[in-house]
Motif scaffolding. Structure first.
Motif, PDB file in Angstrom:
ATOM      1  N   THR A  19      67.879 -80.047 -70.780  1.00 40.06           N
ATOM      2  CA  THR A  19      67.095 -81.173 -70.272  1.00 40.06           C
ATOM      3  C   THR A  19      67.889 -81.816 -69.142  1.00 40.06           C
ATOM      4  O   THR A  19      69.117 -81.771 -69.134  1.00 40.06           O
ATOM      5  CB  THR A  19      66.826 -82.233 -71.361  1.00 40.06           C
ATOM      6  OG1 THR A  19      68.083 -82.751 -71.820  1.00 40.06           O
ATOM      7  CG2 THR A  19      66.055 -81.638 -72.530  1.00 40.06           C
ATOM      8  N   THR A  21      68.104 -85.361 -66.513  1.00 33.68           N
ATOM      9  CA  THR A  21      67.683 -86.618 -65.909  1.00 33.68           C
ATOM     10  C   THR A  21      68.088 -86.547 -64.435  1.00 33.68           C
ATOM     11  O   THR A  21      68.894 -85.691 -64.055  1.00 33.68           O
ATOM     12  CB  THR A  21      68.384 -87.816 -66.579  1.00 33.68           C
ATOM     13  OG1 THR A  21      69.788 -87.677 -66.382  1.00 33.68           O
ATOM     14  CG2 THR A  21      68.079 -87.889 -68.073  1.00 33.68           C
ATOM     15  N   HIS A  35      62.601 -85.255 -58.984  1.00 32.27           N
ATOM     16  CA  HIS A  35      61.146 -85.347 -59.031  1.00 32.27           C
ATOM     17  C   HIS A  35      60.494 -84.324 -58.095  1.00 32.27           C
ATOM     18  O   HIS A  35      59.535 -83.650 -58.458  1.00 32.27           O
ATOM     19  CB  HIS A  35      60.710 -86.768 -58.653  1.00 32.27           C
ATOM     20  CG  HIS A  35      59.227 -86.940 -58.623  1.00 32.27           C
ATOM     21  ND1 HIS A  35      58.479 -87.106 -59.769  1.00 32.27           N
ATOM     22  CD2 HIS A  35      58.348 -86.960 -57.596  1.00 32.27           C
ATOM     23  CE1 HIS A  35      57.201 -87.219 -59.433  1.00 32.27           C
ATOM     24  NE2 HIS A  35      57.101 -87.134 -58.123  1.00 32.27           N
ATOM     25  N   ALA A  38      60.950 -80.771 -59.431  1.00 31.27           N
ATOM     26  CA  ALA A  38      60.032 -80.543 -60.538  1.00 31.27           C
ATOM     27  C   ALA A  38      58.620 -80.276 -60.018  1.00 31.27           C
ATOM     28  O   ALA A  38      57.929 -79.380 -60.501  1.00 31.27           O
ATOM     29  CB  ALA A  38      60.043 -81.739 -61.491  1.00 31.27           C
ATOM     30  N   ILE A  48      56.671 -78.044 -66.145  1.00 27.39           N
ATOM     31  CA  ILE A  48      57.784 -78.959 -66.355  1.00 27.39           C
ATOM     32  C   ILE A  48      57.271 -80.198 -67.101  1.00 27.39           C
ATOM     33  O   ILE A  48      56.299 -80.811 -66.688  1.00 27.39           O
ATOM     34  CB  ILE A  48      58.404 -79.402 -65.017  1.00 27.39           C
ATOM     35  CG1 ILE A  48      58.796 -78.192 -64.164  1.00 27.39           C
ATOM     36  CG2 ILE A  48      59.590 -80.329 -65.249  1.00 27.39           C
ATOM     37  CD1 ILE A  48      60.049 -77.492 -64.596  1.00 27.39           C
ATOM     38  N   HIS A  49      57.936 -80.525 -68.180  1.00 25.08           N
ATOM     39  CA  HIS A  49      57.566 -81.700 -68.964  1.00 25.08           C
ATOM     40  C   HIS A  49      58.496 -82.844 -68.584  1.00 25.08           C
ATOM     41  O   HIS A  49      59.698 -82.644 -68.447  1.00 25.08           O
ATOM     42  CB  HIS A  49      57.692 -81.388 -70.457  1.00 25.08           C
ATOM     43  CG  HIS A  49      57.407 -82.564 -71.340  1.00 25.08           C
ATOM     44  ND1 HIS A  49      56.136 -83.099 -71.474  1.00 25.08           N
ATOM     45  CD2 HIS A  49      58.227 -83.299 -72.123  1.00 25.08           C
ATOM     46  CE1 HIS A  49      56.204 -84.131 -72.313  1.00 25.08           C
ATOM     47  NE2 HIS A  49      57.450 -84.268 -72.715  1.00 25.08           N
ATOM     48  N   CYS A  50      57.930 -84.022 -68.380  1.00 27.70           N
ATOM     49  CA  CYS A  50      58.749 -85.191 -68.073  1.00 27.70           C
ATOM     50  C   CYS A  50      58.503 -86.265 -69.119  1.00 27.70           C
ATOM     51  O   CYS A  50      57.371 -86.689 -69.337  1.00 27.70           O
ATOM     52  CB  CYS A  50      58.422 -85.745 -66.687  1.00 27.70           C
ATOM     53  SG  CYS A  50      59.366 -87.229 -66.300  1.00 27.70           S
ATOM     54  N   GLU A  51      59.575 -86.681 -69.774  1.00 30.23           N
ATOM     55  CA  GLU A  51      59.492 -87.705 -70.805  1.00 30.23           C
ATOM     56  C   GLU A  51      60.289 -88.916 -70.326  1.00 30.23           C
ATOM     57  O   GLU A  51      61.409 -88.761 -69.839  1.00 30.23           O
ATOM     58  CB  GLU A  51      60.115 -87.130 -72.076  1.00 30.23           C
ATOM     59  CG  GLU A  51      60.067 -88.043 -73.279  1.00 30.23           C
ATOM     60  CD  GLU A  51      60.778 -87.416 -74.482  1.00 30.23           C
ATOM     61  OE1 GLU A  51      61.223 -88.173 -75.348  1.00 30.23           O
ATOM     62  OE2 GLU A  51      60.908 -86.174 -74.522  1.00 30.23           O
ATOM     63  N   GLY A  61      63.167 -90.452 -66.035  1.00 31.11           N
ATOM     64  CA  GLY A  61      62.461 -89.273 -66.496  1.00 31.11           C
ATOM     65  C   GLY A  61      63.451 -88.225 -66.982  1.00 31.11           C
ATOM     66  O   GLY A  61      64.461 -87.969 -66.330  1.00 31.11           O
ATOM     67  N   TYR A  63      63.546 -84.323 -67.782  1.00 36.96           N
ATOM     68  CA  TYR A  63      62.725 -83.141 -67.530  1.00 36.96           C
ATOM     69  C   TYR A  63      63.135 -81.984 -68.426  1.00 36.96           C
ATOM     70  O   TYR A  63      64.318 -81.773 -68.701  1.00 36.96           O
ATOM     71  CB  TYR A  63      62.862 -82.726 -66.059  1.00 36.96           C
ATOM     72  CG  TYR A  63      62.249 -83.748 -65.115  1.00 36.96           C
ATOM     73  CD1 TYR A  63      60.965 -83.574 -64.612  1.00 36.96           C
ATOM     74  CD2 TYR A  63      62.952 -84.887 -64.755  1.00 36.96           C
ATOM     75  CE1 TYR A  63      60.394 -84.516 -63.761  1.00 36.96           C
ATOM     76  CE2 TYR A  63      62.393 -85.837 -63.907  1.00 36.96           C
ATOM     77  CZ  TYR A  63      61.116 -85.645 -63.415  1.00 36.96           C
ATOM     78  OH  TYR A  63      60.552 -86.570 -62.584  1.00 36.96           O
ATOM     79  N   SER A  64      62.126 -81.232 -68.870  1.00 36.56           N
ATOM     80  CA  SER A  64      62.391 -80.064 -69.704  1.00 36.56           C
ATOM     81  C   SER A  64      61.240 -79.078 -69.540  1.00 36.56           C
ATOM     82  O   SER A  64      60.210 -79.394 -68.940  1.00 36.56           O
ATOM     83  CB  SER A  64      62.521 -80.471 -71.177  1.00 36.56           C
ATOM     84  OG  SER A  64      61.319 -81.076 -71.627  1.00 36.56           O
TER      85      SER A  64
END
Length: 72
Positions: A19, A21, A35, A38, A48-51, A61, A63-64
């Motif tokens: 993951t 940041t 960003h 991604a 790409i998942h952003c949490e 964010g 990212y994974s």
């Protein structure tokens, strides 16, 4: 290395279950704008998942790549 190699490095790291940041991307890959990287990967069909997480009181964010899309 140009932008593509940076993008490739980030992809390889995330695809391996990592993951990132924005700060980690900066420290590890010299990536100023995670960003944008991604978004570039997403445009190639990579999900790409952003949490949003809290880091020292700031929302950042993380990212994974979801497991089922990562290789291995």
């Amino acid at each position: 290395g140009g932008m593509m190699s940076q993008c490739g490095n980030i992809y390889a790291y995330l695809a391996d279950g990592g993951t990132l940041t924005p700060l980690e991307a900066l420290n590890m890959f010299g990536c100023m704008c995670l960003h944008s990287r991604a978004a570039e990967l997403r445009s190639k069909g990579i999900p790409i998942h952003c949490e949003l997480i809290d880091v020292g009181g700031k929302r950042v964010g993380m990212y994974s790549i979801p497991d089922k899309f990562a290789h291995g």
